[in-house]
Design a protein around this motif. Structure first.
Motif, PDB file in Angstrom:
ATOM      1  N   SER A 176      46.787  62.414  47.161  1.00 21.35           N
ATOM      2  CA  SER A 176      47.629  62.554  45.976  1.00 21.35           C
ATOM      3  C   SER A 176      46.867  63.292  44.873  1.00 21.35           C
ATOM      4  O   SER A 176      45.628  63.276  44.837  1.00 21.35           O
ATOM      5  CB  SER A 176      48.038  61.173  45.471  1.00 21.35           C
ATOM      6  OG  SER A 176      46.914  60.501  44.911  1.00 21.35           O
ATOM      7  N   PRO A 177      47.580  63.936  43.956  1.00 21.53           N
ATOM      8  CA  PRO A 177      46.900  64.580  42.821  1.00 21.53           C
ATOM      9  C   PRO A 177      46.059  63.593  42.016  1.00 21.53           C
ATOM     10  O   PRO A 177      44.973  63.948  41.544  1.00 21.53           O
ATOM     11  CB  PRO A 177      48.063  65.141  41.994  1.00 21.53           C
ATOM     12  CG  PRO A 177      49.171  65.337  42.980  1.00 21.53           C
ATOM     13  CD  PRO A 177      49.030  64.209  43.962  1.00 21.53           C
ATOM     14  N   ALA A 178      46.549  62.352  41.870  1.00 20.84           N
ATOM     15  CA  ALA A 178      45.796  61.354  41.108  1.00 20.84           C
ATOM     16  C   ALA A 178      44.465  61.032  41.790  1.00 20.84           C
ATOM     17  O   ALA A 178      43.427  60.908  41.114  1.00 20.84           O
ATOM     18  CB  ALA A 178      46.631  60.080  40.957  1.00 20.84           C
ATOM     19  N   PHE A 179      44.469  60.895  43.120  1.00 20.57           N
ATOM     20  CA  PHE A 179      43.226  60.601  43.831  1.00 20.57           C
ATOM     21  C   PHE A 179      42.235  61.751  43.679  1.00 20.57           C
ATOM     22  O   PHE A 179      41.040  61.527  43.446  1.00 20.57           O
ATOM     23  CB  PHE A 179      43.525  60.361  45.316  1.00 20.57           C
ATOM     24  CG  PHE A 179      42.304  60.020  46.124  1.00 20.57           C
ATOM     25  CD1 PHE A 179      41.853  58.717  46.206  1.00 20.57           C
ATOM     26  CD2 PHE A 179      41.600  61.017  46.795  1.00 20.57           C
ATOM     27  CE1 PHE A 179      40.706  58.404  46.942  1.00 20.57           C
ATOM     28  CE2 PHE A 179      40.470  60.714  47.537  1.00 20.57           C
ATOM     29  CZ  PHE A 179      40.020  59.399  47.607  1.00 20.57           C
ATOM     30  N   LEU A 180      42.707  62.985  43.778  1.00 20.92           N
ATOM     31  CA  LEU A 180      41.821  64.142  43.647  1.00 20.92           C
ATOM     32  C   LEU A 180      41.265  64.256  42.237  1.00 20.92           C
ATOM     33  O   LEU A 180      40.112  64.663  42.046  1.00 20.92           O
ATOM     34  CB  LEU A 180      42.573  65.417  44.029  1.00 20.92           C
ATOM     35  CG  LEU A 180      43.010  65.503  45.499  1.00 20.92           C
ATOM     36  CD1 LEU A 180      43.807  66.772  45.749  1.00 20.92           C
ATOM     37  CD2 LEU A 180      41.803  65.445  46.425  1.00 20.92           C
ATOM     38  N   ALA A 181      42.070  63.869  41.243  1.00 24.53           N
ATOM     39  CA  ALA A 181      41.575  63.896  39.866  1.00 24.53           C
ATOM     40  C   ALA A 181      40.456  62.880  39.664  1.00 24.53           C
ATOM     41  O   ALA A 181      39.524  63.110  38.883  1.00 24.53           O
ATOM     42  CB  ALA A 181      42.723  63.614  38.902  1.00 24.53           C
ATOM     43  N   GLN A 182      40.527  61.761  40.390  1.00 23.97           N
ATOM     44  CA  GLN A 182      39.494  60.727  40.288  1.00 23.97           C
ATOM     45  C   GLN A 182      38.231  61.093  41.057  1.00 23.97           C
ATOM     46  O   GLN A 182      37.164  60.507  40.832  1.00 23.97           O
ATOM     47  CB  GLN A 182      40.043  59.399  40.814  1.00 23.97           C
ATOM     48  CG  GLN A 182      41.154  58.803  39.973  1.00 23.97           C
ATOM     49  CD  GLN A 182      41.819  57.617  40.670  1.00 23.97           C
ATOM     50  OE1 GLN A 182      41.403  57.203  41.750  1.00 23.97           O
ATOM     51  NE2 GLN A 182      42.865  57.087  40.040  1.00 23.97           N
ATOM     52  N   GLN A 247      45.428  55.848  47.422  1.00 26.56           N
ATOM     53  CA  GLN A 247      44.419  54.968  48.009  1.00 26.56           C
ATOM     54  C   GLN A 247      43.401  55.698  48.871  1.00 26.56           C
ATOM     55  O   GLN A 247      42.434  55.084  49.335  1.00 26.56           O
ATOM     56  CB  GLN A 247      45.106  53.883  48.830  1.00 26.56           C
ATOM     57  CG  GLN A 247      45.986  52.955  48.007  1.00 26.56           C
ATOM     58  CD  GLN A 247      46.737  51.952  48.858  1.00 26.56           C
ATOM     59  OE1 GLN A 247      46.380  51.708  50.016  1.00 26.56           O
ATOM     60  NE2 GLN A 247      47.786  51.368  48.296  1.00 26.56           N
ATOM     61  N   GLY A 248      43.601  56.973  49.143  1.00 25.77           N
ATOM     62  CA  GLY A 248      42.640  57.683  49.970  1.00 25.77           C
ATOM     63  C   GLY A 248      43.205  58.963  50.534  1.00 25.77           C
ATOM     64  O   GLY A 248      44.193  59.514  50.025  1.00 25.77           O
ATOM     65  N   VAL A 249      42.579  59.435  51.639  1.00 24.86           N
ATOM     66  CA  VAL A 249      42.936  60.695  52.271  1.00 24.86           C
ATOM     67  C   VAL A 249      43.485  60.391  53.663  1.00 24.86           C
ATOM     68  O   VAL A 249      42.809  59.764  54.487  1.00 24.86           O
ATOM     69  CB  VAL A 249      41.712  61.634  52.393  1.00 24.86           C
ATOM     70  CG1 VAL A 249      42.105  62.955  53.043  1.00 24.86           C
ATOM     71  CG2 VAL A 249      41.083  61.863  51.022  1.00 24.86           C
ATOM     72  N   ALA A 250      44.707  60.821  53.919  1.00 29.60           N
ATOM     73  CA  ALA A 250      45.337  60.614  55.220  1.00 29.60           C
ATOM     74  C   ALA A 250      45.319  61.900  56.020  1.00 29.60           C
ATOM     75  O   ALA A 250      45.322  62.996  55.449  1.00 29.60           O
ATOM     76  CB  ALA A 250      46.782  60.127  55.045  1.00 29.60           C
ATOM     77  N   VAL A 262      55.357  70.397  49.360  1.00 23.51           N
ATOM     78  CA  VAL A 262      56.193  71.333  48.603  1.00 23.51           C
ATOM     79  C   VAL A 262      56.513  70.785  47.213  1.00 23.51           C
ATOM     80  O   VAL A 262      56.517  71.523  46.215  1.00 23.51           O
ATOM     81  CB  VAL A 262      57.489  71.639  49.385  1.00 23.51           C
ATOM     82  CG1 VAL A 262      58.482  72.398  48.520  1.00 23.51           C
ATOM     83  CG2 VAL A 262      57.179  72.433  50.650  1.00 23.51           C
ATOM     84  N   THR A 263      56.758  69.475  47.124  1.00 25.82           N
ATOM     85  CA  THR A 263      57.106  68.868  45.822  1.00 25.82           C
ATOM     86  C   THR A 263      55.888  68.497  44.996  1.00 25.82           C
ATOM     87  O   THR A 263      56.027  68.086  43.841  1.00 25.82           O
ATOM     88  CB  THR A 263      57.959  67.607  46.040  1.00 25.82           C
ATOM     89  OG1 THR A 263      57.221  66.668  46.842  1.00 25.82           O
ATOM     90  CG2 THR A 263      59.270  67.939  46.736  1.00 25.82           C
ATOM     91  N   GLY A 264      54.691  68.627  45.582  1.00 27.18           N
ATOM     92  CA  GLY A 264      53.476  68.323  44.833  1.00 27.18           C
ATOM     93  C   GLY A 264      53.043  66.872  44.868  1.00 27.18           C
ATOM     94  O   GLY A 264      52.067  66.510  44.203  1.00 27.18           O
ATOM     95  N   ARG A 265      53.732  66.037  45.617  1.00 25.06           N
ATOM     96  CA  ARG A 265      53.331  64.622  45.694  1.00 25.06           C
ATOM     97  C   ARG A 265      52.042  64.453  46.489  1.00 25.06           C
ATOM     98  O   ARG A 265      51.300  63.494  46.277  1.00 25.06           O
ATOM     99  CB  ARG A 265      54.449  63.788  46.306  1.00 25.06           C
ATOM    100  CG  ARG A 265      55.697  63.687  45.444  1.00 25.06           C
ATOM    101  CD  ARG A 265      56.678  62.660  45.992  1.00 25.06           C
ATOM    102  NE  ARG A 265      57.231  63.073  47.278  1.00 25.06           N
ATOM    103  CZ  ARG A 265      58.367  63.749  47.428  1.00 25.06           C
ATOM    104  NH1 ARG A 265      59.055  64.108  46.350  1.00 25.06           N
ATOM    105  NH2 ARG A 265      58.824  64.079  48.617  1.00 25.06           N
TER     106      ARG A 265
END
Length: 319
Positions: A176-182, A247-250, A262-265
């Protein structure tokens, strides 16, 4: 000399056909739900009745004699024809009822169901029921469970049912963008902390729980970290849900994550896709109904459109 197919002879033939197909008394016994000793004895009685050997028994394997190979082929084709006819006859009284599609759960939820409206609009006369299942299929199981048609994600290698690949799969890690920002330090595959990894522990029936991540690291030319530290789920859908929650990388399969990308989620990582060993197969028994043929044609058409969108969105795997 007249040969009648007595109940005893039919039982001997059934045991021999299963043994010849599996190359094993043990696996034949598992399919027929009887003991290994009973299968071996039935085959021995058939050989005695024919007054010729059908199998050469070695300490490590069973080897068919030329006569055994001949009889095995004839029996297999005969039983397939009988089972196909019985399946057709069982369907006949409810030909106006819905067709049952057994489908891998995550694929059903994230790829198939959003597209079903297209099929219903094109073929309102066809009723379709979708069941989420991912157990492996063979002819015996399909007949026993009354499965008319199925979609499975696996490496293929079907032997006694009709199976056609209609969509290949690309693997790409997603977060998720939030995980990458962290975690701004996450720039290359070697930066992946094993504790961040989200695993689909059942990628297909019989698949290793780390199969997709191991394959991806190998294709990227990187040593795999200690994969057991990550979270494990029994469905890809659940691992992706955890990724969406930050919560992580899938390990994303393109068919399941493209809409979220495509939607950026979700964000694809590292600018490269890897070709999966597994793909999506349309599986059916012999003598498909008209509804089954319509479903298969529709799946191929939807897959063609999806591949075009995928090619515009993700980098293609390297040859």
């Amino acid at each position: 000399m007249e040969t009648r197919l007595s109940p005893s002879l039919l039982a001997w033939l059934r045991c021999f056909e299963a043994t010849a197909r599996h190359g094993s008394f043990t696996r034949a016994a598992g399919e027929l739900c009887i003991t290994q000793g009973a299968v071996s004895q039935q085959v021995k009685q058939l050989e005695q009745w024919l007054a010729r050997p059908l199998l050469i028994r070695t300490p490590r394997s069973l080897v068919l004699t030329p006569e055994g190979k001949w009889l095995g082929v004839v029996l297999r084709e005969s039983f397939e024809s009988i089972e196909g006819t019985l399946s057709q006859l069982r369907r006949a009284p409810r030909s106006d009822g819905p067709t049952t599609l057994s489908c891998s759960p995550s694929f059903a939820m994230r790829w198939l169901t959003p597209r079903l409206g297209h099929f219903m609009g094109q073929h309102p006369e066809v009723g379709l029921r979708v069941y989420g299942e991912f157990h492996a299929l063979d002819r015996t199981r399909m007949v026993h469970d009354g499965i008319e048609v199925a979609v499975r994600f696996d490496p293929g290698q079907y032997e006694d049912v009709q199976a056609t690949q209609f969509l290949d799969e690309w693997l790409v890690p997603v977060a998720s963008p939030a995980f990458l920002a962290q975690h701004p330090e996450l720039q290359t595959p070697v930066d992946l902390n094993p504790g961040w990894l989200l695993h689909d522990a059942s990628p297909w029936d019989g698949g290793d729980e780390f199969a997709e991540w191991l394959h991806w690291f190998q294709a990227m030319g990187c040593p795999a970290p200690e994969l057991k530290q990550g979270q494990r789920f029994n469905l890809s859908q659940l691992a992706l849900g955890a990724a969406l929650a930050g919560q992580g990388v899938a390990m994303g399969r393109a068919a399941l994550v493209l809409d979220d990308i495509v939607t950026g989620r979700l964000v694809p990582l590292f600018g490269r896709s890897v070709q999966s060993h597994a793909s999506y197969h349309f599986v059916s028994q012999r003598f498909p109904s008209e509804a089954m043929r319509l479903i298969e044609a529709w799946l191929h058409d939807e897959a063609r459109q999806f591949r075009a969108l995928r090619a515009q969105t993700l980098p293609a795997p390297r040859a």
